[in-house]
Design a protein around this motif. Sequence first.
Motif, PDB file in Angstrom:
ATOM      1  N   GLN A   7       1.424  -1.248  -0.014  1.00 12.70           N
ATOM      2  CA  GLN A   7       0.035  -0.005   0.390  1.00 12.70           C
ATOM      3  C   GLN A   7       0.929   1.368  -0.012  1.00 12.70           C
ATOM      4  OE1 GLN A   7      -0.782  -2.709   2.349  1.00 12.70           O
ATOM      5  NE2 GLN A   7      -2.396  -3.205   0.275  1.00 12.70           N
ATOM      6  N   SER A   8       2.414   0.982  -0.052  1.00 11.82           N
ATOM      7  CA  SER A   8       3.312   2.860  -0.040  1.00 11.82           C
ATOM      8  C   SER A   8       2.983   2.945  -1.632  1.00 11.82           C
ATOM      9  CB  SER A   8       4.370   1.734   0.515  1.00 11.82           C
ATOM     10  OG  SER A   8       4.554   1.127   1.458  1.00 11.82           O
ATOM     11  N   GLN A   9       3.051   4.992  -1.001  1.00 15.33           N
ATOM     12  CA  GLN A   9       3.691   5.203  -2.021  1.00 15.33           C
ATOM     13  C   GLN A   9       5.188   5.565  -1.295  1.00 15.33           C
ATOM     14  OE1 GLN A   9       2.100   7.041  -4.752  1.00 15.33           O
ATOM     15  NE2 GLN A   9       3.574   8.849  -5.367  1.00 15.33           N
ATOM     16  N   THR A  11       9.560   7.013  -2.644  1.00 14.82           N
ATOM     17  CA  THR A  11       9.972   7.976  -3.342  1.00 14.82           C
ATOM     18  C   THR A  11      11.747   7.086  -3.412  1.00 14.82           C
ATOM     19  OG1 THR A  11       8.947   9.662  -2.911  1.00 14.82           O
ATOM     20  CG2 THR A  11      10.742  10.207  -3.780  1.00 14.82           C
ATOM     21  N   SER A  34       9.323   8.677  -7.829  1.00 12.27           N
ATOM     22  CA  SER A  34       7.855   8.614  -7.187  1.00 12.27           C
ATOM     23  C   SER A  34       7.094   7.966  -7.721  1.00 12.27           C
ATOM     24  CB  SER A  34       7.178   9.389  -6.186  1.00 12.27           C
ATOM     25  OG  SER A  34       8.372  10.032  -5.754  1.00 12.27           O
ATOM     26  N   PHE A  35       6.636   6.368  -6.985  1.00 11.88           N
ATOM     27  CA  PHE A  35       5.743   5.536  -7.316  1.00 11.88           C
ATOM     28  C   PHE A  35       4.669   5.171  -6.260  1.00 11.88           C
ATOM     29  CE2 PHE A  35       9.068   2.779  -6.721  1.00 11.88           C
ATOM     30  CZ  PHE A  35       8.088   1.799  -6.362  1.00 11.88           C
ATOM     31  N   ARG A  36       3.241   3.988  -6.811  1.00 13.47           N
ATOM     32  CA  ARG A  36       2.449   3.964  -6.322  1.00 13.47           C
ATOM     33  C   ARG A  36       3.244   2.925  -6.463  1.00 13.47           C
ATOM     34  NH1 ARG A  36      -1.197   5.618  -3.316  1.00 13.47           N
ATOM     35  NH2 ARG A  36      -1.161   7.930  -4.431  1.00 13.47           N
ATOM     36  N   ASP A  39       1.796  -0.225  -9.420  1.00 10.18           N
ATOM     37  CA  ASP A  39       0.943   1.396 -10.333  1.00 10.18           C
ATOM     38  C   ASP A  39       1.607   0.903 -12.209  1.00 10.18           C
ATOM     39  OD1 ASP A  39       3.176   1.728 -10.513  1.00 10.18           O
ATOM     40  OD2 ASP A  39       2.991   3.977  -9.836  1.00 10.18           O
ATOM     41  N   GLU A 140       5.448   6.188   2.092  1.00 11.84           N
ATOM     42  CA  GLU A 140       3.774   7.167   2.703  1.00 11.84           C
ATOM     43  C   GLU A 140       3.601   5.847   2.528  1.00 11.84           C
ATOM     44  OE1 GLU A 140       3.109  10.885   1.361  1.00 11.84           O
ATOM     45  OE2 GLU A 140       5.832  11.120   0.834  1.00 11.84           O
ATOM     46  N   SER A 142      -0.110   4.899   1.655  1.00 10.87           N
ATOM     47  CA  SER A 142      -1.100   5.705   0.390  1.00 10.87           C
ATOM     48  C   SER A 142      -2.498   5.406   1.414  1.00 10.87           C
ATOM     49  CB  SER A 142      -1.375   4.787  -0.789  1.00 10.87           C
ATOM     50  OG  SER A 142      -1.079   3.810  -1.035  1.00 10.87           O
TER      51      SER A 142
END
Length: 143
Positions: A7-9, A11, A34-36, A39, A140, A142
Amino acid sequence: MTSITAQSQITLHFELALEDGQVVDSNFEQAPASFRFGDGSLLPAFEESLLGLKAGDESSFVMTPEKAFGVHNESNLQRIPRSQFEMDLEEGMVVSFADMSKNELPGVIAEIDEKDVLVDFNHPLAGRTLTFKVQIIEVEESA
């Protein structure tokens, strides 16, 4: 400190290198990416290698062809009559083709003879073992 989960975002700085150390792609000299997670920015095996890492972590992973861009597949080599090309060709050049669904499909000119052109539709990194080096800048969760 937050660990990378599905579930992380994320960088990060990254580098992809061939077995001989030649760098194929890197953003260490640029702004971090940066990516989710999930994705589609990274191949699944590359993402999985990041699970559990935290901001500040640096790591390096050896990715076999099966985990990276696949093994080189002979059936992805096609001979096309030279008469179908309306341009000057050179070995190593990338040419864009349309598949049956009219999607763009890049092919590398592998060989040219009097009658035919051998086009390689494998990913340029297929069959290569790669080293994936990362430096995690921020993690982070998300929403």
